[in-house]
Write a protein that holds these residues in place. Sequence first.
Motif, mmCIF file in Angstrom:
data_model
loop_
_atom_site.group_PDB
_atom_site.id
_atom_site.type_symbol
_atom_site.label_atom_id
_atom_site.label_comp_id
_atom_site.label_asym_id
_atom_site.label_seq_id
_atom_site.Cartn_x
_atom_site.Cartn_y
_atom_site.Cartn_z
ATOM 1 N N THR A 274 7.397 96.698 28.878
ATOM 2 C CA THR A 274 8.722 96.226 28.474
ATOM 3 C C THR A 274 8.640 95.043 27.511
ATOM 4 O OG1 THR A 274 8.844 94.742 30.366
ATOM 5 C CG2 THR A 274 9.729 96.952 30.676
ATOM 6 N N LYS A 275 7.434 94.592 27.250
ATOM 7 C CA LYS A 275 7.265 93.418 26.390
ATOM 8 C C LYS A 275 7.011 93.791 24.935
ATOM 9 C CE LYS A 275 7.373 90.392 29.679
ATOM 10 N NZ LYS A 275 7.983 91.313 30.633
ATOM 11 N N ALA A 276 6.339 94.894 24.733
ATOM 12 C CA ALA A 276 5.973 95.283 23.374
ATOM 13 C C ALA A 276 5.613 96.765 23.384
ATOM 14 C CB ALA A 276 4.787 94.460 22.889
ATOM 15 N N LEU B 145 5.727 109.838 37.483
ATOM 16 C CA LEU B 145 6.592 110.354 38.546
ATOM 17 C C LEU B 145 6.905 109.274 39.581
ATOM 18 C CD1 LEU B 145 4.994 113.886 39.057
ATOM 19 C CD2 LEU B 145 7.316 113.418 38.259
ATOM 20 N N PHE B 146 5.926 108.406 39.826
ATOM 21 C CA PHE B 146 6.102 107.350 40.829
ATOM 22 C C PHE B 146 7.224 106.384 40.434
ATOM 23 C CE2 PHE B 146 4.205 103.332 42.851
ATOM 24 C CZ PHE B 146 4.833 103.571 44.051
ATOM 25 N N LEU B 147 7.441 106.216 39.130
ATOM 26 C CA LEU B 147 8.528 105.335 38.693
ATOM 27 C C LEU B 147 9.886 105.933 39.040
ATOM 28 C CD1 LEU B 147 7.219 104.242 35.170
ATOM 29 C CD2 LEU B 147 7.051 103.011 37.338
ATOM 30 N N ARG B 148 9.949 107.259 39.147
ATOM 31 C CA ARG B 148 11.215 107.938 39.468
ATOM 32 C C ARG B 148 11.356 108.191 40.959
ATOM 33 N NH1 ARG B 148 12.778 111.363 34.526
ATOM 34 N NH2 ARG B 148 11.658 110.289 32.880
ATOM 35 N N PRO C 113 7.352 108.746 27.586
ATOM 36 C CA PRO C 113 8.103 107.968 26.603
ATOM 37 C C PRO C 113 9.302 107.222 27.193
ATOM 38 C CG PRO C 113 7.547 110.114 25.714
ATOM 39 C CD PRO C 113 7.154 110.137 27.162
ATOM 40 N N ARG C 114 9.799 107.672 28.334
ATOM 41 C CA ARG C 114 10.942 106.983 28.944
ATOM 42 C C ARG C 114 10.527 106.132 30.147
ATOM 43 N NH1 ARG C 114 15.704 108.501 26.686
ATOM 44 N NH2 ARG C 114 15.636 110.420 25.484
ATOM 45 N N ALA C 115 9.229 105.935 30.307
ATOM 46 C CA ALA C 115 8.750 105.181 31.474
ATOM 47 C C ALA C 115 9.361 103.787 31.528
ATOM 48 C CB ALA C 115 7.222 105.098 31.439
ATOM 49 N N ALA C 116 9.476 103.123 30.372
ATOM 50 C CA ALA C 116 9.981 101.744 30.362
ATOM 51 C C ALA C 116 11.408 101.659 30.898
ATOM 52 C CB ALA C 116 9.915 101.183 28.943
ATOM 53 N N GLU C 117 12.160 102.753 30.807
ATOM 54 C CA GLU C 117 13.548 102.732 31.278
ATOM 55 C C GLU C 117 13.638 102.714 32.792
ATOM 56 O OE1 GLU C 117 15.763 105.914 29.418
ATOM 57 O OE2 GLU C 117 14.778 105.531 27.506
ATOM 58 N N TYR C 118 12.536 103.042 33.463
ATOM 59 C CA TYR C 118 12.550 103.088 34.937
ATOM 60 C C TYR C 118 11.893 101.861 35.559
ATOM 61 C CZ TYR C 118 14.226 107.853 34.612
ATOM 62 O OH TYR C 118 14.993 108.965 34.350
ATOM 63 N N LEU C 119 11.525 100.899 34.723
ATOM 64 C CA LEU C 119 10.852 99.712 35.263
ATOM 65 C C LEU C 119 11.860 98.614 35.583
ATOM 66 C CD1 LEU C 119 7.850 99.802 32.825
ATOM 67 C CD2 LEU C 119 7.678 99.944 35.292
ATOM 68 N N GLY D 129 -0.201 103.992 41.004
ATOM 69 C CA GLY D 129 0.546 102.732 40.966
ATOM 70 C C GLY D 129 0.387 101.954 39.678
ATOM 71 N N SER D 130 -0.367 102.510 38.719
ATOM 72 C CA SER D 130 -0.717 101.731 37.526
ATOM 73 C C SER D 130 0.492 101.276 36.716
ATOM 74 C CB SER D 130 -1.658 102.527 36.633
ATOM 75 O OG SER D 130 -1.066 103.759 36.286
ATOM 76 N N LEU D 131 1.430 102.174 36.464
ATOM 77 C CA LEU D 131 2.574 101.790 35.624
ATOM 78 C C LEU D 131 3.534 100.881 36.382
ATOM 79 C CD1 LEU D 131 3.476 104.935 33.524
ATOM 80 C CD2 LEU D 131 2.070 102.988 32.948
ATOM 81 N N GLN D 132 3.610 101.080 37.667
ATOM 82 C CA GLN D 132 4.503 100.240 38.454
ATOM 83 C C GLN D 132 3.957 98.810 38.512
ATOM 84 O OE1 GLN D 132 4.191 99.451 42.187
ATOM 85 N NE2 GLN D 132 6.267 98.655 42.329
ATOM 86 N N SER D 133 2.617 98.683 38.668
ATOM 87 C CA SER D 133 2.054 97.334 38.795
ATOM 88 C C SER D 133 1.828 96.651 37.446
ATOM 89 C CB SER D 133 0.741 97.386 39.575
ATOM 90 O OG SER D 133 -0.198 98.177 38.879
ATOM 91 N N ARG D 134 1.521 97.406 36.420
ATOM 92 C CA ARG D 134 1.270 96.811 35.095
ATOM 93 C C ARG D 134 2.371 97.162 34.097
ATOM 94 N NH1 ARG D 134 -4.130 95.006 34.303
ATOM 95 N NH2 ARG D 134 -4.674 94.090 36.285
#
Lengths: 267, 249
Positions: free
Chosen positions: A104-106, A172-175, A261-267, A94-99
């Motif tokens: 997306t800020k920088a 993967l959790f972001l997708r 590298p594309r994680a930010a696009e799924y947030l 859950g780390s990328l989903q919660s943080r």
Amino acid sequence: MPAEPAAAESAARAGWHGSRAGLIWTLVRTDFKVRYHGTVGGFVWALLKPLAMFVMLMGVFSFLFASEPNYKLNLIIGLFLWDFFASGTVAGMGSLQSRGFLLTKARCPAWILIVCSISNALITYALFSVIILVFLVLIGHTPSLAAALLFLVYGVAMTMVIAGFSLAASVLFLRYRDLNQIWDMALQAGFFVAPIIYPIGILPERYHVYLYLWAPTPLIQFTRSVLVDGRIPTLTAHLYLTVAVALCLIVGTVIYRRLGPRAAEYL
Amino acid sequence: MNVIEVQGVSKAFRIPSVHRSTVREHVLGILEPRQFERLQVLDDVSFEVKRGEALGIMGRNGCGKSTLLKIICGVYEPDGGRVIRRAAITPILELGVGWHPELDAIDNICLLGSVMGLSLPEIRERMDKILAFAELERFANLKLKHYSSGMAARLGYAVAFEAVREVLVLDEVFAVGDAGFTARCEERYRQLRTAGHTTIVVSHQPSIISAFCDRAVLLDAGKIVSADRANAVAQQYLSLVGPEAGVSA
């Protein structure tokens, strides 16, 4: 061709590198604060979960496995290692989903958020390690230096397994937003696949190989072997462990490098 | 000297006919293949920003401005082309949303400040200034979940304005907060410009581009259709959007 940091921008990144330590410390500190309400009492409360589980399971199964020597010691070691694995992988997933809002800020390497997310599980495990070693000394079961060092090595190996899993699972959790529910089910089943509440010896030996495919099994068994039985696992067993841990890290890193590298696009 | 070079950057998104975001949806829909539409957001975009320059980016909604900013800042990866960055970039993107709701303003400032490149001693040193800029001194220990969207946005801009190292990237920054806060943002922006900082400003407001930028580029359908002095591009933008825009240069 994707945009990649050119050599010319190394100077531009210097300032960021300077603050990386601050970011890691802030992530660990704030995670601790959120999880344990910023108090030592909250941290102790979190330790009560595996302890309560231990008391409950011991109450039931120590009668069933009364003939097993050191059953209680094996049970508590298995439970704490399992708690480290379960809470570390859940937090990592859950780390990328919660943080992810920070991504997306920088420009911020996602792996820092992922690795820092398992810090609290690691802190709990480190504290447990100290407690169990002191306890073993107090009951006159002092482990040898080699056993204590191997215990440390297994802790590092477990951390690497969790990190490898988290690198892959977080992106993967972001997708796939129900991956956490699937992992919860896997953990429930995995608790019984790993020989935590039962001695592995009660199962026919031909099935042991399948249990050892589940990453926590060799780490739990090897830890018990060095701390409780005073036996150091064979070189072949350690080679297997090395390959398994390396595989977890490599697969996790490959998936992370491909999707990260594309994680930010799924947030 | 160019501090940022955008070289032939392209970016497209695949838009599915049916959105599936869970394993369950993927498994259940395995016999119903989806159609994908390719949305070309940026198409071979090239320009450069010189040290100390203020560049404006204009364009209609959906023309790719925000995607371009995110690629410049390194938040998104381009499909093609590349961005050469020769200076540290401080972005002000979507700062009104996405704070940690369970942490107070001070901890959130530490998080955002470290991501933006400040060290912890620098953050601690500037904490009072940041809270004063956002006029949130009284609410420093209040969890962000109790903040209004305006308060959260003010806090974000306050951190970013204090974190600027070399290049400042602003996305519609002057459209946030009340008149007093906007005036403070404008004042801070001018201070940074006077100090020689490079800036990239995205805005729908021709008056803002004219007032705060030296040069501007006009994006339309993912391509640069004009690159000129800020005033000239602002006029072209007005011609492009027509009288329905209701804005003036």
